[in-house]
Motif scaffolding. Structure first.
Motif, short mmCIF file in Angstrom:
data_model
loop_
_atom_site.label_atom_id
_atom_site.label_comp_id
_atom_site.label_asym_id
_atom_site.label_seq_id
_atom_site.Cartn_x
_atom_site.Cartn_y
_atom_site.Cartn_z
N GLU A 156 2.31 -0.38 10.29
CA GLU A 156 2.37 -0.56 8.84
C GLU A 156 0.99 -0.76 8.23
O GLU A 156 0.69 -0.24 7.14
N CYS A 157 0.12 -1.48 8.92
CA CYS A 157 -1.24 -1.70 8.41
C CYS A 157 -2.01 -0.39 8.32
O CYS A 157 -2.74 -0.16 7.35
N ASP A 158 -1.84 0.47 9.33
CA ASP A 158 -2.51 1.77 9.32
C ASP A 158 -2.02 2.62 8.15
O ASP A 158 -2.81 3.28 7.47
N ARG A 159 -0.72 2.60 7.91
CA ARG A 159 -0.16 3.40 6.81
C ARG A 159 -0.68 2.90 5.47
O ARG A 159 -1.01 3.70 4.59
N GLN A 160 -0.74 1.59 5.31
CA GLN A 160 -1.25 1.04 4.05
C GLN A 160 -2.72 1.39 3.86
O GLN A 160 -3.16 1.69 2.74
N ARG A 161 -3.48 1.39 4.95
CA ARG A 161 -4.90 1.72 4.87
C ARG A 161 -5.09 3.18 4.44
O ARG A 161 -5.92 3.49 3.57
N VAL A 162 -4.30 4.08 5.04
CA VAL A 162 -4.39 5.49 4.68
C VAL A 162 -3.99 5.70 3.23
O VAL A 162 -4.64 6.43 2.48
N LEU A 163 -2.91 5.05 2.81
CA LEU A 163 -2.44 5.18 1.44
C LEU A 163 -3.49 4.69 0.45
O LEU A 163 -3.74 5.33 -0.58
N MET A 164 -4.14 3.58 0.76
CA MET A 164 -5.19 3.05 -0.11
C MET A 164 -6.37 4.00 -0.20
O MET A 164 -6.95 4.19 -1.28
#
Length: 238
Positions: A212-220
């Motif tokens: 989830e942290c990786d996905r949020q980082r990519v989205l940001m």
């Protein structure tokens, strides 16, 4: 359940038909009013037209295959979609070439004036009834990449022209691939100038982007890059 679906389909078709009549029937129809005002107004069709665009291998063709529950579009790591493909429903499975496509969709005749486009537009007709696929036209566009990739026609111009003919534009960003591809961002920025109400953004292959942290980082990262573009920051993200 089957009866409810049939009623829902009939109601949807009735609404679309009546909307079309408001635009085209009678002297006071909306298209005539638009002509008097010097504006060009397209009457809504019996099917919703959706264009899919995004970077190479972002999942556009896979989304179409999933929606219609049929492997009608080629998918893979290689650049499979080099032209424009209209995916629609019909009574029999069929593939139409450029000239036959324009005969079926005369409103697309102007796009043939783009140098090299004639050999890179086709129609795939499916008999699928999945998810009311018979009410949707999909337009699959070439995956966008940077660098030395040469397209057989001006892909940016073709996408921008097609945007005038569709009801919805789905933009796919692939977090594993070239989500921040400059060509993709340039086209999205150009589209937003005139068509921002039609644009919808999707982070495809999110399940492959780590936790989830990786996905949020990519989205940001994607949102930050989009917000660096003045027109996108103004029209899409406030």
């Amino acid at each position: 359940m089957g009866k409810q679906k049939a009623v829902s389909k009939d109601l949807t078709e009735k609404i679309l038909r009546e909307c079309h009549e408001i635009y085209t029937e009678g002297e006071d129809c909306l298209t005539n009013v638009a002509d008097l005002l010097g504006e060009k107004l397209l009457a809504p069709r019996k099917k919703i037209t959706v264009m899919l665009m995004g970077n190479h291998s972002a999942g556009k063709s896979s989304f179409i295959n999933w929606y219609i529950n049929e492997n009608i579009q080629r998918t893979g790591v290689a650049i499979e979609t080099q032209g424009f493909t209209i995916v629609t429903s019909g009574k029999k499975r069929e593939t139409l070439s450029g000239n036959a496509t324009v005969h079926l969709y005369p409103e697309f005749k102007p796009i043939m004036k783009i140098d090299g486009m004639a050999n890179y537009i086709q129609t795939e007709i499916t008999t699928s009834k999945a998810q009311q696929a018979e009410l949707v036209h999909f337009i699959d566009t070439p995956g966008l990449v940077d660098g030395d990739m040469k397209y057989p026609f001006d892909v940016n111009e073709a996408i921008l022209w097609t945007a005038n003919m569709v009801d919805l534009i789905l933009v796919f960003f692939d977090p594993i691939g070239q989500a921040l591809c400059k060509r993709t961002l340039d086209v999205v920025e150009a589209l937003s100038e005139k068509h921002h109400p039609k644009l919808r953004y999707f982070l495809s292959k999110a399940d492959e982007a780590g936790d989830e942290c990786d996905r949020q980082r990519v989205l940001m990262q994607i949102v930050q890059e989009l917000c660096r573009r003045p027109s996108l920051n103004k029209t899409c993200f406030g």
